[in-house]
Design an enzyme around this catalytic site. Structure first.
Site, PDB file in Angstrom:
ATOM      1  N   ASN A  23       3.263  -6.748  13.562  1.00 56.10           N
ATOM      2  CA  ASN A  23       2.815  -5.388  13.859  1.00 56.10           C
ATOM      3  C   ASN A  23       3.209  -5.068  15.300  1.00 56.10           C
ATOM      4  OD1 ASN A  23       1.032  -3.040  14.493  1.00 56.10           O
ATOM      5  ND2 ASN A  23       0.194  -3.506  12.468  1.00 56.10           N
ATOM      6  N   CYS A  57      -0.683  13.604 -16.226  1.00 52.11           N
ATOM      7  CA  CYS A  57      -1.606  14.706 -16.548  1.00 52.11           C
ATOM      8  C   CYS A  57      -3.028  14.255 -16.264  1.00 52.11           C
ATOM      9  CB  CYS A  57      -1.467  15.074 -18.025  1.00 52.11           C
ATOM     10  SG  CYS A  57      -2.802  16.130 -18.615  1.00 52.11           S
ATOM     11  N   HIS A 100      -1.478   1.393  -4.329  1.00 57.54           N
ATOM     12  CA  HIS A 100      -1.874   2.805  -4.183  1.00 57.54           C
ATOM     13  C   HIS A 100      -0.923   3.751  -4.899  1.00 57.54           C
ATOM     14  CE1 HIS A 100      -4.220   1.470  -0.360  1.00 57.54           C
ATOM     15  NE2 HIS A 100      -4.814   1.135  -1.457  1.00 57.54           N
ATOM     16  N   CYS A 102      -0.892  19.740 -22.947  1.00 58.45           N
ATOM     17  CA  CYS A 102      -2.302  19.826 -23.359  1.00 58.45           C
ATOM     18  C   CYS A 102      -3.048  20.811 -22.472  1.00 58.45           C
ATOM     19  CB  CYS A 102      -2.967  18.452 -23.259  1.00 58.45           C
ATOM     20  SG  CYS A 102      -3.480  18.045 -21.573  1.00 58.45           S
ATOM     21  N   THR A 146       0.537  -2.947   8.793  1.00 58.72           N
ATOM     22  CA  THR A 146      -0.664  -2.296   8.270  1.00 58.72           C
ATOM     23  C   THR A 146      -1.815  -2.410   9.269  1.00 58.72           C
ATOM     24  OG1 THR A 146      -2.227  -2.103   6.451  1.00 58.72           O
ATOM     25  CG2 THR A 146      -1.456  -4.344   6.997  1.00 58.72           C
ATOM     26  N   SER A 147      -2.634  -1.361   9.343  1.00 60.02           N
ATOM     27  CA  SER A 147      -3.814  -1.389  10.223  1.00 60.02           C
ATOM     28  C   SER A 147      -4.963  -2.104   9.521  1.00 60.02           C
ATOM     29  CB  SER A 147      -4.218   0.054  10.551  1.00 60.02           C
ATOM     30  OG  SER A 147      -4.427   0.771   9.336  1.00 60.02           O
ATOM     31  N   GLN A 199       0.838  -1.196   0.000  1.00 60.03           N
ATOM     32  CA  GLN A 199       0.000   0.000   0.000  1.00 60.03           C
ATOM     33  C   GLN A 199       0.878   1.252   0.000  1.00 60.03           C
ATOM     34  OE1 GLN A 199      -3.381  -0.601   3.084  1.00 60.03           O
ATOM     35  NE2 GLN A 199      -1.795  -2.097   3.586  1.00 60.03           N
ATOM     36  N   ASN A 200       2.182   1.039   0.196  1.00 59.52           N
ATOM     37  CA  ASN A 200       3.105   2.169   0.325  1.00 59.52           C
ATOM     38  C   ASN A 200       3.453   2.759  -1.035  1.00 59.52           C
ATOM     39  OD1 ASN A 200       2.989   1.441   2.984  1.00 59.52           O
ATOM     40  ND2 ASN A 200       4.995   0.446   3.010  1.00 59.52           N
TER      41      ASN A 200
HETATM   42  C1  BV8 Z   1     -11.899   2.819  -3.810  1.00 61.25           C
HETATM   43  C2  BV8 Z   1      -2.112   6.671  -1.401  1.00 61.25           C
HETATM   44  C3  BV8 Z   1     -13.553   2.393  -5.451  1.00 61.25           C
HETATM   45  C4  BV8 Z   1      -2.183   8.158  -1.255  1.00 61.25           C
HETATM   46  C5  BV8 Z   1      -3.872   5.703  -0.013  1.00 61.25           C
HETATM   47  C6  BV8 Z   1     -15.246  -0.604   2.010  1.00 61.25           C
HETATM   48  C7  BV8 Z   1     -15.498  -0.344   3.320  1.00 61.25           C
HETATM   49  C8  BV8 Z   1     -15.225   0.956   3.828  1.00 61.25           C
HETATM   50  C9  BV8 Z   1     -14.669   1.978   3.035  1.00 61.25           C
HETATM   51  C10 BV8 Z   1     -14.416   1.691   1.748  1.00 61.25           C
HETATM   52  C11 BV8 Z   1     -14.716   0.424   1.236  1.00 61.25           C
HETATM   53  N1  BV8 Z   1     -14.334   0.428  -0.056  1.00 61.25           N
HETATM   54  C12 BV8 Z   1     -13.843   1.666  -0.372  1.00 61.25           C
HETATM   55  C13 BV8 Z   1     -13.886   2.444   0.710  1.00 61.25           C
HETATM   56  C14 BV8 Z   1     -13.398   3.796   0.791  1.00 61.25           C
HETATM   57  C15 BV8 Z   1     -11.880   3.895   1.029  1.00 61.25           C
HETATM   58  C16 BV8 Z   1     -11.499   3.277   2.354  1.00 61.25           C
HETATM   59  O1  BV8 Z   1     -11.046   2.152   2.432  1.00 61.25           O
HETATM   60  N2  BV8 Z   1     -11.643   4.112   3.402  1.00 61.25           N
HETATM   61  C17 BV8 Z   1     -11.207   3.644   4.747  1.00 61.25           C
HETATM   62  C18 BV8 Z   1     -10.492   4.787   5.410  1.00 61.25           C
HETATM   63  C19 BV8 Z   1     -12.382   3.186   5.542  1.00 61.25           C
HETATM   64  N3  BV8 Z   1     -11.139   3.237  -0.035  1.00 61.25           N
HETATM   65  C20 BV8 Z   1     -10.908   3.977  -1.166  1.00 61.25           C
HETATM   66  O2  BV8 Z   1     -11.283   5.113  -1.342  1.00 61.25           O
HETATM   67  C21 BV8 Z   1     -10.105   3.258  -2.246  1.00 61.25           C
HETATM   68  N4  BV8 Z   1     -10.718   3.420  -3.526  1.00 61.25           N
HETATM   69  O3  BV8 Z   1     -12.480   2.143  -3.008  1.00 61.25           O
HETATM   70  O4  BV8 Z   1     -12.314   3.046  -5.099  1.00 61.25           O
HETATM   71  C22 BV8 Z   1     -14.561   3.429  -5.225  1.00 61.25           C
HETATM   72  C23 BV8 Z   1     -14.598   4.440  -6.188  1.00 61.25           C
HETATM   73  C24 BV8 Z   1     -15.639   5.358  -6.054  1.00 61.25           C
HETATM   74  C25 BV8 Z   1     -16.527   5.350  -4.902  1.00 61.25           C
HETATM   75  C26 BV8 Z   1     -16.372   4.346  -3.943  1.00 61.25           C
HETATM   76  C27 BV8 Z   1     -15.360   3.361  -4.116  1.00 61.25           C
HETATM   77  C28 BV8 Z   1      -8.710   3.917  -2.409  1.00 61.25           C
HETATM   78  C29 BV8 Z   1      -7.924   3.828  -1.158  1.00 61.25           C
HETATM   79  C30 BV8 Z   1      -6.472   4.287  -1.427  1.00 61.25           C
HETATM   80  C31 BV8 Z   1      -6.222   5.649  -0.833  1.00 61.25           C
HETATM   81  N5  BV8 Z   1      -4.777   5.980  -0.937  1.00 61.25           N
HETATM   82  N6  BV8 Z   1      -2.557   6.011  -0.187  1.00 61.25           N
HETATM   83  C32 BV8 Z   1      -1.172   8.693  -0.280  1.00 61.25           C
HETATM   84  O5  BV8 Z   1      -0.341   7.915   0.249  1.00 61.25           O
HETATM   85  O6  BV8 Z   1      -1.204   9.910  -0.083  1.00 61.25           O
HETATM   86  S1  BV8 Z   1      -4.379   4.889   1.431  1.00 61.25           S
HETATM   87  C33 BV8 Z   1      -3.066   5.091   2.550  1.00 61.25           C
HETATM   88  O7  BV8 Z   1      -3.646   4.907   3.825  1.00 61.25           O
HETATM   89  C34 BV8 Z   1      -1.974   4.038   2.463  1.00 61.25           C
HETATM   90  O8  BV8 Z   1      -1.665   3.676   1.149  1.00 61.25           O
HETATM   91  C35 BV8 Z   1      -2.571   2.871   3.235  1.00 61.25           C
HETATM   92  O9  BV8 Z   1      -3.409   2.101   2.434  1.00 61.25           O
HETATM   93  C36 BV8 Z   1      -3.451   3.568   4.248  1.00 61.25           C
HETATM   94  C37 BV8 Z   1      -2.746   3.623   5.562  1.00 61.25           C
HETATM   95  O10 BV8 Z   1      -2.840   2.342   6.126  1.00 61.25           O
HETATM   96  P1  BV8 Z   1      -1.468   1.644   6.628  1.00 61.25           P
HETATM   97  O11 BV8 Z   1      -0.484   1.643   5.548  1.00 61.25           O
HETATM   98  O12 BV8 Z   1      -1.888   0.381   7.249  1.00 61.25           O
HETATM   99  O13 BV8 Z   1      -0.918   2.695   7.711  1.00 61.25           O
HETATM  100  P2  BV8 Z   1      -1.523   2.988   9.178  1.00 61.25           P
HETATM  101  O14 BV8 Z   1      -0.814   4.183   9.671  1.00 61.25           O
HETATM  102  O15 BV8 Z   1      -3.008   2.957   9.157  1.00 61.25           O
HETATM  103  O16 BV8 Z   1      -1.063   1.719  10.042  1.00 61.25           O
HETATM  104  C38 BV8 Z   1       0.326   1.486  10.237  1.00 61.25           C
HETATM  105  C39 BV8 Z   1       0.382   0.181  11.007  1.00 61.25           C
HETATM  106  O17 BV8 Z   1       1.754  -0.154  11.203  1.00 61.25           O
HETATM  107  C40 BV8 Z   1      -0.264   0.277  12.389  1.00 61.25           C
HETATM  108  O18 BV8 Z   1      -1.066  -0.894  12.590  1.00 61.25           O
HETATM  109  C41 BV8 Z   1       0.932   0.319  13.357  1.00 61.25           C
HETATM  110  O19 BV8 Z   1       0.645  -0.337  14.577  1.00 61.25           O
HETATM  111  C42 BV8 Z   1       1.974  -0.472  12.567  1.00 61.25           C
HETATM  112  N7  BV8 Z   1       3.383  -0.150  12.836  1.00 61.25           N
HETATM  113  C43 BV8 Z   1       3.898   1.073  13.126  1.00 61.25           C
HETATM  114  N8  BV8 Z   1       5.282   0.973  13.256  1.00 61.25           N
HETATM  115  C44 BV8 Z   1       5.592  -0.343  13.019  1.00 61.25           C
HETATM  116  C45 BV8 Z   1       4.385  -1.057  12.742  1.00 61.25           C
HETATM  117  N9  BV8 Z   1       4.362  -2.392  12.461  1.00 61.25           N
HETATM  118  C46 BV8 Z   1       5.581  -3.052  12.449  1.00 61.25           C
HETATM  119  N10 BV8 Z   1       6.785  -2.415  12.682  1.00 61.25           N
HETATM  120  C47 BV8 Z   1       6.821  -1.079  12.977  1.00 61.25           C
HETATM  121  N11 BV8 Z   1       8.007  -0.509  13.224  1.00 61.25           N
HETATM  122 ZN    ZN Z   2      -2.072  16.337 -20.812  1.00 60.65          ZN
END
Ligand code: BV8
Ligand code: ZN
Length: 245
Positions: free
Chosen positions: A212, A127, A119, A149, A187-188, A101-102
């Site tokens: 995690n 563009c 992602h 464009c 990942t969460s 997802q990174n």
């Molecule tokens: C879509 C890029 C179709 C940009 C990102 C079903 C149910 C509910 C909601 C939805 C659903 N389907 C769709 C949705 C909506 C939405 C969604 O999921 N919302 C969530 C918030 C509920 N999904 C979307 O919008 C997706 N598109 O569905 O399109 C559609 C189209 C039209 C209309 C409807 C649907 C697109 C989602 C992608 C968004 N882009 N990133 C950018 O980076 O700027 S998401 C971004 O956030 C990341 O890529 C990643 O996916 C997410 C963050 O999660 P994690 O990576 O897990 O990070 P987090 O901080 O949460 O957790 C870190 C973990 O690591 C923790 O658990 C922590 O304890 C642990 N940790 C920390 N340190 C360590 C560690 N573990 C080990 N070692 C360590 N040292």
């Molecule tokens: Zn263009």
């Protein structure tokens, strides 16, 4: 001191296809903030204000400022022991796949070859009109860069409400369905459809191993949970495996 269970090592010894499904937590030890943790990005910045298309069209300067800030951090970061261990494991197993997802490119910089970026990638740009790619350094001296464009150029990441790149998602899904061992690292598992791949792998009979620092949404559905830092646990699992192979 974390004990790696013998049965997991035995499973690894009898496995050829290994998948690593990773999130922001695997890059935390490289100095890249996660999204939801205490110091998480989402505490300081609202995803709906920055990581979606409408926000970009409302205020492209603000969104670019945020991505250029994150790009600088990514450029200064280095792959850590977790990324490097996954890359090394490619030489010990027939088929190692990273499904991430990174957007930080650290798996690639660590030497992983087979990577599906669900992602997108923060190093890429395109563009919004003609979708032309602009993967060279962009010039912001006269404001938000434009395509020939006339279209605005945006970061090559997937924003909320946007579909995932089909080839990357289908590649990740196929890997999840063929996985014998499916590691879920840092990942969460709350963002979909990415998090759904854990259940796809489970339904296909894979052994699910979570790494995690704390419990997550999926902890109750995995076969093995190791709570600690990915940069410490992954090398340990690999050492144990090498000792007993
Ligand atoms: C879509 C890029 C179709 C940009 C990102 C079903 C149910 C509910 C909601 C939805 C659903 N389907 C769709 C949705 C909506 C939405 C969604 O999921 N919302 C969530 C918030 C509920 N999904 C979307 O919008 C997706 N598109 O569905 O399109 C559609 C189209 C039209 C209309 C409807 C649907 C697109 C989602 C992608 C968004 N882009 N990133 C950018 O980076 O700027 S998401 C971004 O956030 C990341 O890529 C990643 O996916 C997410 C963050 O999660 P994690 O990576 O897990 O990070 P987090 O901080 O949460 O957790 C870190 C973990 O690591 C923790 O658990 C922590 O304890 C642990 N940790 C920390 N340190 C360590 C560690 N573990 C080990 N070692 C360590 N040292
Ligand atoms: Zn263009």
């Amino acid at each position: 001191m974390i004990e790696i269970s013998d049965s997991l090592i035995d499973t690894l010894k009898n496995s050829e296809s290994i998948v690593f499904f990773t999130g922001a937590g695997i890059s935390a030890e490289s100095g890249i903030a996660t999204f939801r943790g205490k110091e998480g990005l989402w505490n300081k910045f609202k995803p709906e204000e920055l990581a979606n298309f409408d926000a970009f069209m409302r205020n492209p300067e603000l969104v670019w400022e945020w991505y250029n800030y994150r790009r600088r951090i990514v450029h200064e970061a280095k792959p850590n022991a977790a990324h490097l261990t996954i890359a090394k494991m490619q030489n010990h197993f027939k088929d190692v796949t990273v499904v991430t997802q990174n957007v930080d490119n650290l798996h690639r910089r660590a030497g992983s070859k087979k990577i599906f970026e669900l992602h997108g990638n923060i190093e890429k740009n395109y563009c919004i009109n003609c979708k032309k790619d602009f993967n060279e350094e962009l010039d912001f001296s006269s404001g938000v860069p434009k395509c020939d464009c006339g279209g605005l150029i945006r970061p090559g990441v997937v924003w909320f409400g946007e579909f995932l790149p089909e080839d990357q998602y289908l590649g990740g899904e196929k890997a999840a369905m063929n996985a014998e061992v499916f590691f879920v690292v840092g990942t969460s598992a709350v963002v979909y459809p990415a998090a759904g791949l854990v259940y796809t792998a489970k339904a296909s009979g894979a052994t699910i191993v979570e790494i995690n620092i704390e419990e997550t949404e999926i902890s109750s559905s995995v076969n093995y949970s190791y709570f600690g830092k990915a940069g410490e646990i992954l090398p340990k699992i690999f050492e144990e495996y090498k000792l007993r192979v």
